[in-house]
Design an enzyme around this catalytic site. Structure first.
Site, PDB file in Angstrom:
ATOM      1  N   HIS A  39       7.190  61.705  60.854  1.00 29.15           N
ATOM      2  CA  HIS A  39       8.436  60.917  59.958  1.00 29.15           C
ATOM      3  C   HIS A  39       7.669  61.353  58.893  1.00 29.15           C
ATOM      4  CE1 HIS A  39       9.272  58.387  64.086  1.00 29.15           C
ATOM      5  NE2 HIS A  39      10.199  59.072  64.017  1.00 29.15           N
ATOM      6  N   SER A 187       5.330  62.025  68.289  1.00 33.99           N
ATOM      7  CA  SER A 187       7.028  61.545  69.269  1.00 33.99           C
ATOM      8  C   SER A 187       6.533  60.049  69.275  1.00 33.99           C
ATOM      9  CB  SER A 187       7.381  62.231  70.447  1.00 33.99           C
ATOM     10  OG  SER A 187       8.208  61.012  70.771  1.00 33.99           O
TER      11      SER A 187
END
Ligand code: PAF
Length: 292
Positions: A39, A187
């Site tokens: 991210h 993830s």
């Protein structure tokens, strides 16, 4: 400048409007929080392209099926805020579900053929939920650029389609998958894995790498490429939803024919009870693990 926390849609709209009024371009990085280095690479990419970068942190209920992990999806807003501040974000938008889906709401964005194959077969309604929330976020932000990860390759294709079809004046940027040194794609759901399951989860990137090696050696038979990845995934996975080779733009699976010079290889499997996805575009990207 201190990171701004925006809780209400009206605050998000005002902050983005104010940024544009100051002459700043607005970039958006939509996330569900539990942020990791993948991210943060999206935030850094957005920061290269826009002065005012808003990261949205919202576990969107409409994209989870009834038996999926909405309730236990990891949530850590203070931790997320510290991380995105260090990556250069200007604001975080973290609304309550009732603000994004006010009582009586019933409107959804209908998605088309891109949502049918791959994950669409196993997560009914998922992409409609994604498209609906992304459209709301695009409307609120009025961003000129939005950055999404390529790990959710099908989602990225659907969001690009959505932006084009609904005339959002936003550039949708797909950012490469970030992996651990051993190949595991980052993830938020990796947090569910035990140490033993984490080892097994390496089978996804190993499968991609095996198929990429065949592809690099000239193999173009869809079945053989799929089988190479499947053979590595099978012993590690509790269950496999799919291992597919598909057109990288239309996402239509190749069946048993010959693949082109660019081919999407995508997979979804459960390791323990955790559903993981991974993908690469053969002929376009290097394999997850260095080839010998
Ligand atoms: O990729 C995600 O984290 C989500 O699907 C998104 C794009 C933030 C929509 O809820």
């Amino acid at each position: 400048m201190a990171l701004e926390l925006l809780k209400l849609p009206v605050d998000m709209r005002r902050a983005c409007d104010a940024a544009r009024a100051r002459g700043e371009s607005v970039g958006i990085v939509p996330t569900m929080g539990a942020l990791h280095e993948g991210h943060l690479s999206l935030v850094r990419e957005a920061k290269k392209r826009a002065a005012f970068v808003v990261v949205t942190v919202f576990v969107n209920p409409t994209q989870f099926g009834p038996s999926e992990d909405f309730g236990r999806y990891p949530r850590d807003l203070p931790g997320d805020m510290a991380k995105v501040a260090s990556a250069g974000a200007t604001a975080v938008f973290a609304p309550e579900a009732s603000a994004m889906y006010p009582p009586g709401e019933e409107t959804r964005v209908k998605v088309g053929s891109l949502s049918v194959p791959l994950c669409g077969q196993y997560r009914p309604g998922h992409f409609e939920g994604v498209a609906t929330v992304v459209a709301k976020l695009f409307v609120l932000a009025g961003a000129s650029v939005a950055v999404f990860g390529r790990k959710d390759y099908q989602q990225l294709a659907i969001v690009r389609r959505l932006a084009t079809d609904l005339l959002f004046p936003v550039e949708v940027v797909g950012h490469p998958i970030v992996r651990e040194a051993d190949g595991l794609a980052l993830s938020s759901r990796n947090a569910y894995l035990s140490a033993e399951e984490r080892q097994k989860a390496l089978a996804l990137s190993k499968g991609l790498t095996a198929a990429a090696r065949l592809f690099a050696a000239g193999e173009r038979d869809a079945t053989l490429l799929r089988d190479a990845a499947f053979a590595l995934l099978k012993p590690a996975a509790t269950s496999i939803d799919y291992v597919d080779v598909a057109d990288p733009d239309e996402l239509t699976p190749h069946g048993n024919g010959a693949v082109g010079e660019r081919t999407l290889l995508a997979m979804a499997a459960r390791i323990g009870v955790t559903r993981l996805i991974d993908n690469m575009v053969l002929g376009e990207e290097p394999p997850p693990l260095a080839t010998k």
